[in-house]
Structure formats: structure tokens, C-alpha cells
Design a protein around this motif. Structure first.
Motif, mmCIF file in Angstrom:
data_model
loop_
_atom_site.group_PDB
_atom_site.id
_atom_site.type_symbol
_atom_site.label_atom_id
_atom_site.label_comp_id
_atom_site.label_asym_id
_atom_site.label_seq_id
_atom_site.Cartn_x
_atom_site.Cartn_y
_atom_site.Cartn_z
ATOM 1 N N GLY A 55 0.850 -1.193 0.000
ATOM 2 C CA GLY A 55 0.000 0.000 0.000
ATOM 3 C C GLY A 55 0.877 1.231 0.000
ATOM 4 N N ILE A 315 -5.546 2.560 -4.814
ATOM 5 C CA ILE A 315 -4.356 3.422 -4.786
ATOM 6 C C ILE A 315 -3.641 3.285 -6.126
ATOM 7 C CG2 ILE A 315 -2.113 3.820 -3.696
ATOM 8 C CD1 ILE A 315 -3.332 2.818 -1.066
ATOM 9 N N PRO A 318 0.789 2.461 -5.704
ATOM 10 C CA PRO A 318 1.105 1.791 -4.432
ATOM 11 C C PRO A 318 2.596 1.520 -4.292
ATOM 12 C CG PRO A 318 0.276 0.196 -6.010
ATOM 13 C CD PRO A 318 0.221 1.548 -6.699
ATOM 14 N N TRP A 355 -7.935 12.501 0.109
ATOM 15 C CA TRP A 355 -8.082 11.227 -0.590
ATOM 16 C C TRP A 355 -7.346 11.229 -1.930
ATOM 17 C CZ3 TRP A 355 -8.463 6.447 0.203
ATOM 18 C CH2 TRP A 355 -8.904 5.559 -0.774
ATOM 19 N N ILE A 359 -4.069 8.807 -2.929
ATOM 20 C CA ILE A 359 -4.116 7.712 -3.903
ATOM 21 C C ILE A 359 -3.425 8.076 -5.218
ATOM 22 C CG2 ILE A 359 -6.223 6.790 -2.880
ATOM 23 C CD1 ILE A 359 -7.737 7.797 -5.387
ATOM 24 N N ASP A 361 -0.830 10.418 -5.326
ATOM 25 C CA ASP A 361 0.474 10.989 -4.980
ATOM 26 C C ASP A 361 0.571 12.452 -5.407
ATOM 27 O OD1 ASP A 361 2.962 11.038 -3.843
ATOM 28 O OD2 ASP A 361 3.985 10.100 -5.534
#
Length: 538
Positions: A55, A315, A318, A355, A359, A361
Motif C-alpha cells: 500500500g 491506490i 502503491p 483522498w 491515492i 500521490d
């Protein structure tokens, strides 16, 4: 053909609109350096690490310095100074709680159709029934009301008295006496997952009692056969701590595995977080925040910088170390947004919706963190950009130092990660990172003090201290005298924020709370006519 296409479009639309399952696993008093992904080699945490490496590792992640304030921040999206929860934690014998005027995360999620379950510790007030979890948005609760318990007999000793504190809804769960609390929480969480109707979104919060110390008779407890695995640890208390941590890690793996087995993992968001820094040298606890300064209930990085990770198939990038600045108050709008909710419903919160930043970046909106302002203790801290100001301290400065074992000696066995329950479950829906990537991520998320930075004295009993926290996360060099303009700017900002604070709600223990009056139960002692199935003793 048209009918087929129409059905496919409807199904695709429904799948796109499906709200994700949200699982929060909250550890209690876990140290920054007590997880493998931050550099610890002494105690394996393969299940937690598997989630972290597949993650995102939340590297610049902040919590509050104590249990109750942190839980209040998580539930409300507000700094404790704005809910009256800023001074200390709720003792089992104190008549106060998180104000009933506050709407909490599970209540917001219920409005989006979520089924909501709390397993484990509450610690946001229990003196009246209205403050209990099932009256604050949770459909079910199995666990404790108060601050701490013995992990086997489920008693809490508070100010020289004691009472049982383990509940199933509003009923005392005396049938679970003698069973290890971490195992109870694990079994209950799996039971919730197994019984869940997949057509509805799930919010499951597993709020562990580990790694909090228990009662003075034996502060740290775990099954003997688990403790015996760690004979190579010389310190007896640290060996017990290792047993507790091993059981916590095992629990994480079993819950993740159950999510996969019952078809929920592919549409889930999993947050693993500590509630505050490790309690090194507090209540005979031996957590490690190495190399961060300070411990639980201090505003040094060791008290407020939290070990945490976020895992989800959604994501987009990840297997990375997320350097976005994030505070516990951000979870309310962030998770609500992830659930498809419109964050315009929130008024006067301190949290940011991060959020998309997490997810995808992207840069974080957060540039300032109010760590706390406690005018009772006379302590406060604030970070603005890379500058952190500390003003005043707790415990007369006795905890203003570097404590706890380094725990970085020894080998780190990556194979245990691949063999963990978490990795097995994740591997069925996504790829685990390579060994090289795991090694790289561990290196990136391991803080090392810069040896070239000199230790410049800081005495918070005499004057505020200032640090460049990006360059000096270990808080070695006090720059207050060398950066007077920065110091003054942060003092002014702190004063400005303090003008928005509400008075603390902390209320001293009352004699009527003594469990001896309530069948030796830690319960709703403030009710005039309690509806619980207990008998008040004369």
C-alpha cells in the motif's frame, strides 16, 4: 444485444458506484519504531509490513499525544482544542465524554448506507448511556468502554479501585472472562466480516487494547508460548511487549485474510494506525519511538508522529512512501470522500480531504498542524511548513528526552512477509512488491538522525524551542536563538489558534463511579435510572 449492453452498462455503473468497505485497525500506544517498515528488526511484524509495502507508508503522519484526544480527533475531524478534549484522557471514574453535540464518523457513514461495527476500545466517555458507541453511530460493539484493561481478566484499576470492563452492546460480556483480548477482537472482527451482506458497504473499526499497559499486577501480558519465541530479547518487559505485538500483528493478518475469503478485500480501504506515540518508560511500557525524541503524552515527535499505513486496490501508485503531511483529523473528510460522500456536509472541521492526494500521490493541502494546546499543563506545539515550535512541557520535563530500545540490530527476514496471512490474501488480488522494492521502501521510511547536527540544549520549563523538522526530525538542534523571526511568527500563530480553543472538559473522578457500587463493573455510573442489566450495590 441491446438488452445485453444495457444490463452490462447498469452493472458497470453499479460497480463504479459501489461504496468501498472501510476498515480501521487502531493500535494503542504503538511506537514509531515498533513496526518493521520503520526499521525495527527485533520483533517481526510481517502482516503489518505486507500491508505497508503493498500500500502506502504514511511517513509524515501525525496523531495526538494521548488516547482520548486522538480518538476524538479521528471521530470528529476536529482538533481536541475545538471539542474540549485537549487535556489528558478520560479515566474510568470521570463523568465526562466527547460532547453529544458532535456528529461522529460512523454517523456520517451510516447516512451513506454503511453498516458500522466497533470491536475493541472506545474511551470517549461512558458515564451515561448516551455516550456509548451504539448511541454514537455504531450498529454493534464488543469491547471496552474505558482506558485500559488486563488483557486476560478484563479488569481496569483506576485510582486504587477496580472493575470489569468488557461489553457486548449494553450487556456485560462476562462469558469472555479469561480469554485474551486480542484474540477476542480478532474473532469478533472475522465474525462481522463473515456475516456482512456484500450488497451494503462495511465500516469496521478494530480498536485494539495492545500495546497499552494493563494493571500494576502485570503491566504487559501475552500467551506464554508466544513470549517464549523471543528468548533472544534480554529485557523481560520488552520480551512481553514482543509477545503482545506478535499477537497484534497476527490479528491484522487474520482480519485481512477474512476480508479476502469473504469477497470484501477487492473493494476495501484499510487504515492501520497507532493512536499516539509509544509509551516508553510509562507504566512499565517499553515501546520504541527510536530515533524520535519524547514519548506518549509529550508533544515531541515521539509523542505525536504516528506509525501508519493505507492499503487499497484503488491506490493508483502503491508501494511507495507517502510524504504528504497528514493529521488524524483528516480522516473524517478523507474517508467520507472515498466513500462517495459530499464533504460540503462538514462544517467547522479542522480536517482536509486528502483522498486524491494520497491515492494519486499529489501535494497535500496541509501546511500546518496544531499538535495541541493544553493551558492546564501549560504545554503547546505547532508545526508550520518545516518549522516546529514547542512551548512549555508536561511532567516537569522528565519525558523530554530520547527513550526506548533502538531495536534495529539483527536481520530483517523478508521471506516472513511473503509467507504472512496478509501477503497471501493480497496476492490473490494484486502483486506483492519485489524484495528489492521492499528493501528500498524500508530504507526510505527509516528515520536516521543526522550525526552532523549538534544537540543544542532545550529547556521548555524556561523558554520555547524551535526546530526545522524536515532537516532535523530527531529534534536535536534548538534554533530558537538563531531564528528569532521564525520563533516570533510561530508564537503569534499559536496565540491566534489558542483564541479559537474551547475550555477543556476534564472532570475529576467522582466517588459514585467506584465499581464497588455497580457489581464491580465499569459502567454508566452517571445515569439516574440505568437501564443496564446490573444491580447497584448498597
Amino acid at each position: 444485444m441491446l438488452l445485453f449492453v444495457s444490463v452490462c452498462l447498469v452493472l458497470c455503473w453499479a460497480a463504479a458506484e459501489a461504496r468501498p468497505n472501510i476498515i480501521i485497525i487502531l493500535a494503542d500506544d504503538l511506537g514509531w519504531n515498533d513496526v518493521g517498515f520503520h526499521g525495527m528488526n527485533q520483533i517481526p511484524t510481517p502482516n503489518i509490513d505486507a500491508l505497508a509495502y503493498s500500500g502506502i507508508i504514511l511517513q509524515n503522519y501525525y496523531v495526538n499525544s494521548m488516547c482520548t484526544p486522538s480518538r476524538a480527533a479521528l471521530m470528529t475531524g476536529k482538533y481536541p482544542i475545538h471539542t474540549g478534549m485537549q487535556h489528558s484522557a478520560i479515566r474510568a471514574s470521570e463523568p465526562w465524554g466527547l460532547p453529544l453535540s458532535e456528529k461522529l464518523l460512523p454517523q456520517f457513514l451510516k447516512e451513506l448506507g454503511y453498516k458500522t461495527h466497533l470491536v475493541g476500545k472506545w474511551h470517549l466517555g461512558h458515564y451515561k448511556k448516551a455516550y456509548l458507541p451504539m448511541n454514537r453511530g455504531f450498529d454493534t460493539h464488543l469491547g471496552t468502554y474505558g482506558p485500559k484493561i488486563d488483557l486476560y481478566d478484563h479488569t481496569n484499576m483506576d485510582l486504587g479501585t477496580w472493575g470489569f470492563d468488557f461489553w457486548r452492546g449494553f450487556e456485560h460480556a462476562d462469558d469472555l472472562f479469561g480469554q485474551y483480548a486480542t484474540d477476542i477482537y480478532t474473532e469478533e472482527a472475522i465474525k462481522v466480516v463473515k456475516a456482512h451482506n456484500k450488497s451494503e458497504p462495511l465500516f469496521l473499526m478494530v480498536s485494539h487494547s495492545a500495546m497499552h499497559s494493563g494493571n500494576p499486577s502485570e503491566y504487559l501480558r501475552a500467551p506464554d508460548e508466544v513470549i517464549d519465541r523471543f528468548q533472544y530479547i534480554n529485557d523481560t518487559q520488552r520480551r512481553k511487549y514482543a509477545g503482545m505485538l506478535a499477537k497484534l500483528d497476527e490479528s491484522v493478518g487474520m482480519v485481512v485474510k477474512s476480508l479476502q475469503e469473504y469477497g470484501l478485500l477487492e473493494n476495501s480501504i484499510i487504515l492501520f494506525s497507532t493512536d499516539n506515540g509509544g509509551a516508553a518508560r510509562c507504566d512499565h511500557n517499553v515501546a520504541s519511538n527510536h530515533p524520535l525524541k519524547g514519548v506518549k503524552n509529550t508533544l515531541w515527535e515521539g509523542g505525536v508522529r504516528g506509525a501508519a499505513l493505507l492499503w487499497s486496490p484503488v491506490i493508483k501508485y502503491p508501494s511507495r512512501v507517502a510524504n504528504q503531511t497528514f493529521h488524524l483529523v483528516d480522516w473524517l473528510p478523507t474517508l467520507y470522500s472515498a466513500a462517495g460522500g459530499n464533504i460540503s456536509v462538514f462544517e467547522n472541521i479542522d480536517g482536509f480531504n486528502s483522498w486524491e492526494a494520497l491515492i494519486n500521490d499529489l501535494p497535500s493541502q496541509r501546511t500546518k498542524i496544531v499538535h495541541n494546546i493544553d493551558d492546564v499543563y501549560g504545554s503547546a506545539a505547532i508545526t508550520v511548513d518545516n518549522w516546529k515550535l514547542l512551548k512549555g512541557t508536561n511532567f516537569q520535563g522528565r519525558r523530554d528526552d530520547w527513550f526506548g530500545p533502538t531495536a534495529r540490530d539483527g536481520a530483517y527476514n523478508i521471506d516472513t512477509i511473503y509467507n504472512s496471512s496478509s501477503a497471501e490474501a493480497i496476492g490473490k488480488i494484486a502483486k506483492m512488491p519485489t524484495k528489492d522494492n521492499i528493501t528500498r521502501l524500508k530504507e526510505e521510511s527509516t528515520i536516521k538522525c543526522n550525526d552532523s547536527i549538534p544537540i543544542t540544549p532545550c529547556d521548555l520549563l524556561k523558554a520555547p524551542c524551535l526546530y526545522d523538522i524536515m532537516v532535523d526530525p530527531c529534534e536535536k538542534q534548538n534554533l530558537a536563538s538563531g531564528k528569532p523571526e521564525v520563533l516570533q511568527a510561530l508564537l503569534l500563530e499559536l496565540d491566534k489558534v489558542n483564541k479559537t480553543a474551547v475550555p477543556p472538559l476534564k472532570i475529576k473522578p467522582v466517588p459514585e463511579a467506584d465499581p464497588k457500587h455497580w457489581g464491580r463493573l465499569v459502567t454508566t455510573f452517571g445515569e439516574a435510572n440505568t437501564s443496564l442489566s446490573i444491580v447497584k450495590l448498597k
